[in-house]
Design a protein around this motif. Structure first.
Motif: not given
Length: 762
Positions: A146, A150, A308-309, A385, A447, A702, A704, A708-710, A712
């Motif tokens: 992190d 954001n 998302q951000n 997810d 990931n 993106p 989250k 811990d997957y992101t 795009y």
């Protein structure tokens, strides 16, 4: 697209966070050894060290880029000292400085920790300030990361900021510190790294879905999306949806038939959305009495994209308006089928009063869940997810008018695979196959378990139907440029490429092929690949190579980034220069008779300033449209033309006054590069030599996910200047060029040679 908003670099380099990559590279390049002999951080109050020097036990790996840090005594939050990180006046405005410390992670394994510090910025800063924490795991894998991208810090007064991190069981090192991005200065003081408690990692084993459980989860997934994004109750807005979804998976799966499923869904959603109803399809839905209240004040969701951000351009808000024929009507709820013989009724607008949305309900009782870490090794996490990702695309992906995909079928396929995936890495591949269905060049999945940042010490291209080596690191003597790769790990090259392309999201064949070529040579550090080679002389041999080169540092040989390649003809590589380089070269370029701009890549460090010097009247970029969404299932999207569209004014000297100008491009040029090329194409500012671009533009958004997957994806629709389609088409060359095996063997840059020929003609 707007480069600063989208961080497009993170797409071009296999969809990993730009700050993650940069801090990793800096740590590798830094002349300062990362000392991790202590099991606790030191000098967190900055009371140790020499004034004017880097504080004891801290170091700055970015000095070579014009950033440094020093202990100061004129500004402190507590005690006598603080540390100031600052930039030199001539730093790259896209660069960053880093003050950091590294410690042994073993004592913190399996713990949740809080990294906190007091931060303030300089008045009038042109920079962003961010705390950061990264966990390095065994075998070169990256764990938690992190960098507060954001939520950057801009306060000129002391402000405490924090990062909460889960430390993996195989963690080796904890790295933490402060970033200064751009030009300016900031201070840090009173740092702490506190252990909060032991985490519980969810690890439910894989189990295949039955036909009924698949039906149940599909219906639940669709209902979740309708309620989560379109039902505007106060409870929806305040619900912890991650916890809700995880807890709901088991009871939903266990429903034995559609009647029981309807009962369970109504029970689950009633505390959040009391006016939402699930019923047997074909039955008459009864409008809840609460919706017939005589009131003129309503609230509903208005999504500009999907937020998302809070730092990006996409915003989601519950707007409050007077009921009219232009607003959703609480008395006319959305009715939709969710599968399993069930339908749902979901009001997309609600009346409200001084106490909130109607009807009022008892405040939800939230039970503490403890320190839970979601993991891709956990079955429920993978299912959740899938549900989250599918719904965001279903309702907000702006290109379903171009991509004729059966997205509903993708949900069932992905749920089926996710439930039975053996681990987090297998689920990474499942998510990638899911995103590939969208044909989005920005689409991809990152990931930490997929540690594929290293490459064979070569670059290759698919030319004339063959996989041809186009670059070999000087230290490697087993191959040479022009060798043909017949097989990769005993698979014919074309078959090996095709297997990679299944998991690549791309709007065009050229982007998918470029990405597959890169993925085929990448992998974990020191992993091996066996290649069957046909040499230039025709000899066949087998070689085994290790993936030792950092993937993003390998590039084919080109001229210097600004070079006179022929008397009076200058070459400028937009992928490598910055604004300062370009401005410094203007006196030479102004006198040139030919200028070649190379855009076979991504201009990560240069602004649109080049274009200002090619025009004699103002120009605009392509149309960047953020979709406005208030209706489910990507229906009735309204394209909102963003205020961020470039408007470029002419600047002296105008380079096209005396010189012929050519742009070289190909399928590697994506997004920000296509914003550049779109202006060249629309205003006919130069010949375009090479091959079509990637055909994907627009700011990313993106997601989250748990574990811990992101993910795009492209959150906006970009149209060409005339309003026609860009997605899947891209920028077409005016002078097409293709590579040849002979040209590669002779180490020719055939695109550049053609460009030189074009600008040299009278």
């Amino acid at each position: 697209m707007q480069k600063d908003l989208s961080k497009k670099l993170l797409l071009v380099i296999t969809l990993i966070l730009i700050s993650l990559i940069n801090t990793t590279v800096l740590a590798q390049k830094s002349p300062v050894k990362l000392e991790t002999s202590t099991d606790k951080p030191l000098n967190l109050d900055f009371e140790e060290g020499e004034i004017g020097k880097v504080p004891s036990n801290w170091f700055v790996p970015t000095k070579q880029f014009g950033y440094d840090a020093k202990l100061v005594e004129d500004t402190a939050k507590t005690g006598k000292h603080s540390v100031m990180i600052y930039s030199e006046d001539n730093v790259n405005p896209n660069g960053f400085g880093n003050l950091m410390q590294s410690i042994d992670a073993k004592p913190f394994r399996g713990k949740r920790v809080k990294f906190q510090g007091a931060v303030k910025t300089g008045f009038g800063n042109q920079a962003k300030t961010q705390l950061w924490l990264r966990v390095d795991r065994s075998q070169g894998k990256v764990g938690f990361f992190d960098n507060m991208e954001n939520r950057p810090i801009s306060s000129i007064d002391w402000k405490y900021c924090e990062i909460i991190a889960d430390i993996d069981e195989d963690a080796e090192t904890i790295n933490f510190g402060m970033l200064l991005i751009g030009k300016g200065k900031s201070w840090l003081d009173n740092v702490s790294l506190e252990e909060l408690g032991t985490i519980t990692v969810l690890k439910e084993p894989a189990k295949p879905l039955t036909e009924q459980s698949l039906t149940n989860l599909t219906a639940f997934a669709k209902l979740y999306g309708y309620v989560r994004y379109f039902h505007p109750s106060d409870e929806v807005n305040s619900t912890n949806w991650d916890d809700f979804l995880i807890k709901a998976i088991k009871p939903v799966e266990e429903a034995k038939n559609n009647t029981e499923l309807a009962e369970k869904l109504n029970t689950l959603f009633h505390p959040i959305a009391p006016t939402v109803k699930v019923f047997i399809s074909g039955q008459q839905a009864t409008l809840p009495s609460e919706l017939t209240l005589q009131n003129t004040q309503i609230t509903y969701w208005k999504h500009n994209g999907i937020e998302q951000n809070p730092q990006n351009i996409y915003k989601s808000q519950r707007v409050r308006e007077n009921l009219s024929d232009k607003t959703p009507n609480p008395n006319k709820p959305f009715i939709g089928e969710i599968g399993g013989g069930l339908s749902c009724m979901v009001p997309t607008a609600l009346f409200f009063d001084a106490q909130g949305t109607l009807p009022h309900t008892e405040k939800l009782k939230v039970e503490p869940v403890g320190f839970v870490k979601y993991s891709g090794n956990d079955r429920s996490t993978r299912i959740v997810d899938t549900i989250i990702c599918w719904n965001i695309m279903q309702h907000f992906y702006p290109y379903f008018d171009v991509v004729k995909d059966n997205w509903a079928n993708t949900l069932t396929k992905t749920l089926t695979a996710a439930a039975n995936d053996k681990d987090s890495l297998a689920f990474t591949h499942t998510l990638r196959r899911m995103m590939a269905e969208l044909q989005d060049g920005h689409g991809g999945v990152y990931n930490p378990d997929s540690n594929d940042f290293y490459s064979l010490p070569i670059i290759w291209d698919f030319v004339e139907g063959k996989l041809v080596v186009t670059y070999v690191e000087p230290s490697n003597t087993t191959l040479q440029v022009g060798d043909i790769v017949l097989k990769v790990n005993n698979k014919p090259s074309l078959e090996a490429l095709a297997e990679k392309e299944i998991e690549i999201s791309g709007a065009t064949a050229q982007w998918k092929r470029y990405t597959a070529l890169k993925d085929l040579r990448s992998g974990e550090k020191d992993s091996e690949a066996t290649l069957e080679i046909q040499t230039i002389s025709g000899e066949k041999k087998t070689v085994t190579l290790k993936k030792t080169a950092f993937l993003y540092q390998l590039t084919e040989t080109k001229p210097e980034k600004i070079a006179e390649v022929k008397p009076g003809v200058f070459y400028v590589d937009l992928d490598r220069i910055n604004d300062e380089d370009f401005n410094a070269s203007l006196p030479k370029l102004e006198k040139a008779k030919g200028i070649i701009f190379d855009l076979r890549g991504y201009p990560r460090n240069v602004s649109p300033i080049v274009l200002n010097h090619l025009i004699d009247k103002p120009v605009q970029s392509a149309r960047w449209n953020v979709p406005i969404v208030s209706t489910p299932d990507h229906k009735n999207m309204i394209n909102f033309n963003t205020d961020g569209r470039w408007t470029l004014d002419p600047k002296a000297p105008r380079l096209t006054a005396n010189a012929k100008v050519v742009f070289i491009t190909d399928g590697r040029a994506i997004s920000y590069a296509e914003s550049y090329m779109g202006i060249i194409e629309a205003y006919k500012l130069a010949e375009i030599v090479g091959a079509p671009t990637a055909g994907t533009n627009g700011n990313i958004n993106p997601i989250k996910l748990l574990g811990d997957y992101t993910v795009y994806w492209t959150g906006m629709k970009v149209l060409k200047h005339d309003g026609s389609q860009h997605h899947g088409i891209g920028i077409q060359p005016t002078i097409p060029v293709s590579r040849t095996i002979r040209g590669i063997t002779e180490k020719k840059d055939e695109f550049l040679e053609k460009a030189i020929e074009v600008v040299s003609k009278n």
